[in-house]
Enzyme design. Sequence first.
Site, mmCIF file in Angstrom:
data_model
loop_
_atom_site.group_PDB
_atom_site.id
_atom_site.type_symbol
_atom_site.label_atom_id
_atom_site.label_comp_id
_atom_site.label_asym_id
_atom_site.label_seq_id
_atom_site.Cartn_x
_atom_site.Cartn_y
_atom_site.Cartn_z
ATOM 1 C CE LYS A 1 -1.712 1.678 4.178
ATOM 2 N NZ LYS A 1 -1.373 2.982 4.335
ATOM 3 C CG ASN A 2 2.189 3.073 3.619
ATOM 4 O OD1 ASN A 2 1.119 3.224 3.190
ATOM 5 N ND2 ASN A 2 2.249 2.685 4.907
ATOM 6 C CG ASP B 1 3.000 0.817 9.482
ATOM 7 O OD1 ASP B 1 2.404 1.863 10.325
ATOM 8 O OD2 ASP B 1 3.288 1.129 8.484
ATOM 9 N NE ARG C 1 -0.241 10.025 10.360
ATOM 10 C CZ ARG C 1 -0.472 8.938 9.634
ATOM 11 N NH1 ARG C 1 -1.829 8.512 9.556
ATOM 12 N NH2 ARG C 1 0.094 8.395 8.844
ATOM 13 C CB CYS D 1 -4.733 5.576 10.567
ATOM 14 S SG CYS D 1 -5.300 4.127 9.528
ATOM 15 N NE ARG E 1 -7.609 4.026 5.356
ATOM 16 C CZ ARG E 1 -6.977 4.716 5.900
ATOM 17 N NH1 ARG E 1 -7.223 4.832 7.214
ATOM 18 N NH2 ARG E 1 -5.538 5.193 5.525
HETATM 19 N N1 EPU Z 1 6.444 14.435 11.788
HETATM 20 C C1 EPU Z 1 6.567 15.753 11.957
HETATM 21 N N2 EPU Z 1 6.170 16.616 11.203
HETATM 22 C C2 EPU Z 1 5.875 16.451 9.930
HETATM 23 C C3 EPU Z 1 5.649 15.045 9.686
HETATM 24 C C4 EPU Z 1 5.919 14.068 10.348
HETATM 25 O O1 EPU Z 1 6.800 15.971 13.072
HETATM 26 O O2 EPU Z 1 5.581 17.142 8.937
HETATM 27 C C5 EPU Z 1 6.648 13.365 12.478
HETATM 28 C C6 EPU Z 1 5.319 12.394 13.050
HETATM 29 O O3 EPU Z 1 4.322 13.045 13.952
HETATM 30 C C7 EPU Z 1 5.953 11.321 13.338
HETATM 31 C C8 EPU Z 1 7.185 11.116 12.608
HETATM 32 O O4 EPU Z 1 7.370 12.387 12.271
HETATM 33 O O5 EPU Z 1 6.119 11.116 14.952
HETATM 34 C C9 EPU Z 1 7.403 10.060 11.624
HETATM 35 O O6 EPU Z 1 6.086 10.289 10.633
HETATM 36 P P1 EPU Z 1 5.998 10.005 9.224
HETATM 37 O O7 EPU Z 1 6.026 11.402 8.387
HETATM 38 O O8 EPU Z 1 7.258 9.063 8.872
HETATM 39 O O9 EPU Z 1 4.715 9.312 8.911
HETATM 40 P P2 EPU Z 1 3.823 9.274 7.760
HETATM 41 O O10 EPU Z 1 4.684 9.490 6.467
HETATM 42 O O11 EPU Z 1 2.628 10.250 7.742
HETATM 43 C C10 EPU Z 1 4.082 6.792 7.047
HETATM 44 C C11 EPU Z 1 3.052 5.581 6.464
HETATM 45 C C12 EPU Z 1 2.526 4.990 7.983
HETATM 46 C C13 EPU Z 1 3.762 5.062 8.697
HETATM 47 C C14 EPU Z 1 4.702 5.819 8.900
HETATM 48 C C15 EPU Z 1 6.055 5.562 9.740
HETATM 49 C C16 EPU Z 1 2.204 6.529 4.503
HETATM 50 C C17 EPU Z 1 1.115 6.949 3.817
HETATM 51 N N3 EPU Z 1 1.969 6.151 5.781
HETATM 52 O O12 EPU Z 1 3.483 7.815 7.741
HETATM 53 O O13 EPU Z 1 1.695 3.902 7.505
HETATM 54 O O14 EPU Z 1 3.277 4.306 9.926
HETATM 55 O O15 EPU Z 1 5.288 6.476 7.581
HETATM 56 O O16 EPU Z 1 6.421 4.374 9.265
HETATM 57 O O17 EPU Z 1 3.273 5.873 3.852
HETATM 58 C C18 EPU Z 1 0.005 2.675 8.012
HETATM 59 O O18 EPU Z 1 0.027 2.313 6.755
HETATM 60 O O19 EPU Z 1 -0.977 2.180 8.533
HETATM 61 C C19 EPU Z 1 0.617 3.919 8.323
HETATM 62 C C20 EPU Z 1 -0.010 4.627 9.182
#
Ligand code: EPU
Length: 435
Positions: free
Chosen positions: A29-30, A321, A129, A124, A414
Amino acid sequence: MYDTSERFLIKGTDGARVLVGTIRVNGAKNAALKAFAASLLFSDPVTLKNIPHIEDIERITDLLLNLGTKITKNKDGVFICDHSELHTSDLSHDISKRLRASIVVTGPLLARTGKVSFPHPGGCVIGARPIDLFLEGFQKMGARIIFRDGTYHIVARGGKLRGAELFFRAQSVTGTETFMMAAILAEGKTVIKNAAMEPEIKHLADFLISCGARIKGAGTPAIEITGGTLLRAGKKTYITPPDRIEAGSFLILGALAAKDLKITNCDPTHIEALLEVLDLAGVHFRVGKDFVHIKGNSKRNAYFKNTALLKTHEYPGFPTDLQAPMMIFLTQASGESLVFETIFEGRLNYVEELVRMGADIRTMDPHRVIVKGHTSLKGREMESPDLRAGLAFVIAGVVARGRSVIHNVYNIDRGYERVEERLRGIGVDIKRVRE
Ligand code: EPU
């Protein structure tokens, strides 16, 4: 569109090892979601293969269709995206609010059209976030940001982003992907430091490089991108890599409930953190190039050793995850483990449901719980709070005594394609029913 009235009925095995057969892992998915966003970097149509048939893919294709993208799809998970007739850079509020990955579309869209507008993305409910890294990064690349009536309006000065030095305070997966893509169409060089190193990022970079992008260092904490013009796919196709989270979840299920289970079409090098923990716990498995075979775990689960400390970490550490599925494992292993969720502050909320099933889990704070095994779980009615915890509830339902009902199945849909059919194929007693 999703159906909120569907639920899963599961009859548990009460800890018996009964699952047998082969289960195939689907496209990630990701990874797939980001490939759709990346198609915006191309002047010609791009073919994407091995796309899983899941809710989130429908959401991202709807998001692109609203922008004017032409999308053709066939039954076998092959999509062709053509952006030659884009007519807006405004992302649908309704869809963005239901899809975190919508934020990844903002980078290539802004880089291509010089502007983008979007609301704070949803997804989610696992924590705040934030998107501060995105807003700061766009500003550093020469864009102006106005927030009005719940919408971010971002405009590149002179219609084009400029290369910049970006240092991420947090290693963000979507942040790294967004800026790696935006930088491909920016003027000059961009450097992303403290970049995320997830394998899906390197996989995407390799495809983009094969189509003309100039990217160095993807898969390491420093990525350097030299900007240029729109890419050309020609006959090249993007093939989605296997979903390491799906593979890991099946592996945990297999460790707890399988007599002889082969998890195929996966890349075991992507789940080394999990394999290490299961190996230490005493789970018997054999690893091949693209499979993991679980066999010969004759003793009961209570014999498995606890993990003492399970700390989630950016790749290649233990993935957040897989934290919820691993929690189920720890309720079945012997002794006490501290689970430390370091990435998201709302990602342990689901444990209350497990406690109601009979698990011994003590919450220390939003990031830490202590789980004590071995406990016998009792089937019950549960709501799937998010997709990863939802699948963890399915695993809990399988190892429990009696029947479980899992509501909010659309949360599981999802991220996992027809999971109940695939689980039934290895002997899980699971049914999808409507109210
Ligand atoms: N963060 C910030 N500021 C930002 C962005 C992120 O502080 O502008 C922080 C977040 O709060 C968190 C950390 O950085 O503490 C890491 O978050 P990240 O941005 O890596 O998460 P994401 O990119 O929103 C993706 C996956 C998630 C997975 C995480 C961590 C996608 C669409 N989502 O989320 O997947 O848990 O990386 O590996 O790629 C899932 O598939 O169920 C899922 C939630």
